[in-house]
Design an enzyme around this catalytic site. Structure first.
Site, PDB file in Angstrom:
ATOM      1  N   HIS A 151      -1.754  -5.736   1.462  1.00  0.00           N
ATOM      2  CA  HIS A 151      -3.021  -6.376   0.983  1.00  0.00           C
ATOM      3  C   HIS A 151      -2.692  -7.795   0.574  1.00  0.00           C
ATOM      4  CE1 HIS A 151      -7.008  -7.297  -0.651  1.00  0.00           C
ATOM      5  NE2 HIS A 151      -6.062  -7.811  -1.210  1.00  0.00           N
ATOM      6  N   ASN A 172      -1.764  -0.279   7.338  1.00  0.00           N
ATOM      7  CA  ASN A 172      -1.248  -1.458   7.529  1.00  0.00           C
ATOM      8  C   ASN A 172      -0.317  -2.170   6.528  1.00  0.00           C
ATOM      9  OD1 ASN A 172      -3.388  -2.348   5.972  1.00  0.00           O
ATOM     10  ND2 ASN A 172      -4.530  -3.344   7.175  1.00  0.00           N
ATOM     11  N   LYS A 179       0.978  -0.921   0.005  1.00  0.00           N
ATOM     12  CA  LYS A 179      -0.033  -0.094   0.100  1.00  0.00           C
ATOM     13  C   LYS A 179       0.755   1.325  -0.044  1.00  0.00           C
ATOM     14  CE  LYS A 179      -3.841  -2.409   2.337  1.00  0.00           C
ATOM     15  NZ  LYS A 179      -4.828  -2.337   3.696  1.00  0.00           N
ATOM     16  N   TYR A 228     -12.463  -2.821  -3.149  1.00  0.00           N
ATOM     17  CA  TYR A 228     -12.855  -2.672  -1.791  1.00  0.00           C
ATOM     18  C   TYR A 228     -14.496  -2.801  -1.663  1.00  0.00           C
ATOM     19  CZ  TYR A 228      -8.219  -2.457   0.512  1.00  0.00           C
ATOM     20  OH  TYR A 228      -7.100  -2.659   0.888  1.00  0.00           O
ATOM     21  N   GLU A 234      -9.105 -10.409  -8.182  1.00  0.00           N
ATOM     22  CA  GLU A 234      -8.095  -9.335  -7.726  1.00  0.00           C
ATOM     23  C   GLU A 234      -7.188  -9.133  -8.889  1.00  0.00           C
ATOM     24  OE1 GLU A 234      -7.413  -9.247  -3.757  1.00  0.00           O
ATOM     25  OE2 GLU A 234      -9.603  -8.959  -3.260  1.00  0.00           O
TER      26      GLU A 234
HETATM   27  P1  DAT Z   1      -7.485  -7.290   5.358  1.00  0.00           P
HETATM   28  O1  DAT Z   1      -6.615  -6.116   4.723  1.00  0.00           O
HETATM   29  O2  DAT Z   1      -6.832  -7.933   6.810  1.00  0.00           O
HETATM   30  O3  DAT Z   1      -7.968  -8.280   4.417  1.00  0.00           O
HETATM   31  P2  DAT Z   1     -10.280  -6.213   5.568  1.00  0.00           P
HETATM   32  O4  DAT Z   1     -10.283  -6.981   4.093  1.00  0.00           O
HETATM   33  O5  DAT Z   1     -11.090  -6.570   6.444  1.00  0.00           O
HETATM   34  O6  DAT Z   1      -8.643  -6.653   6.079  1.00  0.00           O
HETATM   35  O7  DAT Z   1     -10.216  -4.655   5.450  1.00  0.00           O
HETATM   36  C1  DAT Z   1      -9.386  -3.994   4.263  1.00  0.00           C
HETATM   37  C2  DAT Z   1      -8.747  -2.887   4.943  1.00  0.00           C
HETATM   38  O8  DAT Z   1      -9.690  -1.984   5.358  1.00  0.00           O
HETATM   39  C3  DAT Z   1      -7.792  -3.221   5.833  1.00  0.00           C
HETATM   40  O9  DAT Z   1      -6.380  -3.755   5.473  1.00  0.00           O
HETATM   41  C4  DAT Z   1      -7.611  -1.891   6.552  1.00  0.00           C
HETATM   42  C5  DAT Z   1      -9.002  -1.184   6.486  1.00  0.00           C
HETATM   43  N1  DAT Z   1      -9.966  -1.514   7.743  1.00  0.00           N
HETATM   44  C6  DAT Z   1     -10.630  -2.806   7.987  1.00  0.00           C
HETATM   45  N2  DAT Z   1     -11.073  -2.753   9.113  1.00  0.00           N
HETATM   46  C7  DAT Z   1     -10.819  -1.321   9.352  1.00  0.00           C
HETATM   47  C8  DAT Z   1     -11.290  -0.754  10.862  1.00  0.00           C
HETATM   48  N3  DAT Z   1     -12.124  -1.003  11.697  1.00  0.00           N
HETATM   49  N4  DAT Z   1     -11.081   0.821  10.824  1.00  0.00           N
HETATM   50  C9  DAT Z   1     -10.003   1.275   9.754  1.00  0.00           C
HETATM   51  N5  DAT Z   1      -9.763   0.712   8.649  1.00  0.00           N
HETATM   52  C10 DAT Z   1     -10.016  -0.664   8.481  1.00  0.00           C
HETATM   53 MG    MG Z   2      -9.410  -8.225   2.881  1.00  0.00          MG
END
Ligand code: DAT
Ligand code: MG
Length: 151
Positions: A117, A114, A11, A51, A128
């Site tokens: 991805h 974080n 990212k 997303y 994707e």
């Molecule tokens: P991951 O990236 O571990 O697959 P995800 O698909 O649930 O997680 O969410 C995609 C991204 O969205 C994640 O990397 C960071 C953001 N995100 C997820 N939950 C969040 C939250 N509670 N607050 C802020 N950003 C969040």
């Molecule tokens: Mg995810």
């Protein structure tokens, strides 16, 4: 176990912080096969499509802004069980909960920054990779190390 493919992306924070080499290196050293790699400025529409499952979440607008805030590094990796294995190498969504030794556990402190991805299922891996890469940006090849990696 089946040969799978997964979409991994450094990212914008990972790119800005100079972590690209470290992150690619972890997948490379593990022994997965790199099929596609590019530095890319993501347009808003693509971020929204990527997303789309999160579009009703409160953090969605910030997430789209973050992902489009600078270049990302897009990767397609292939291997047996690569989808779940890549998620393990990446670590928990919240870096403070991610185990040491994982990318997020070692290199990040906030969910909203974080650094990386990884696709969450084989179907999403295909989806994707199709979304982020053109067909001619992907290579089918056999690395020289293959006989030393698989019996
Ligand atoms: P991951 O990236 O571990 O697959 P995800 O698909 O649930 O997680 O969410 C995609 C991204 O969205 C994640 O990397 C960071 C953001 N995100 C997820 N939950 C969040 C939250 N509670 N607050 C802020 N950003 C969040
Ligand atoms: Mg995810």
């Amino acid at each position: 176990e089946e040969v799978e493919e997964t979409y991994v992306m450094v990212k914008p924070d990972g790119v800005q912080r100079g972590l690209v080499g470290d992150i690619i290196s972890r997948f490379e050293k593990k022994g997965f096969l790199l099929k596609g790699l590019k530095l890319f400025q993501c347009p808003k529409e693509l971020a929204e499509e990527h997303y789309k499952e999160l579009k009703d979440k409160s953090f969605y607008p910030k997430l789209i802004k973050y992902i489009t805030s600078g270049p990302v590094v897009c990767m397609a990796w292939e291997g047996i069980g690569v989808v779940a294995s890549a998620r393990k190498l990446i670590g928990a969504t919240n870096p403070l909960q991610a185990d040491p030794g994982t990318i997020r556990g070692d290199l990040a402190v906030q969910t909203g920054r974080n650094v990386v991805h990884g696709s969450d299922s084989p179907d999403n891996g295909h989806r994707e990779i199709d979304l982020w890469f053109k067909q001619d940006e992907l290579c089918e090849w056999v690395p020289a190390q293959e006989p030393w990696l698989k019996e």
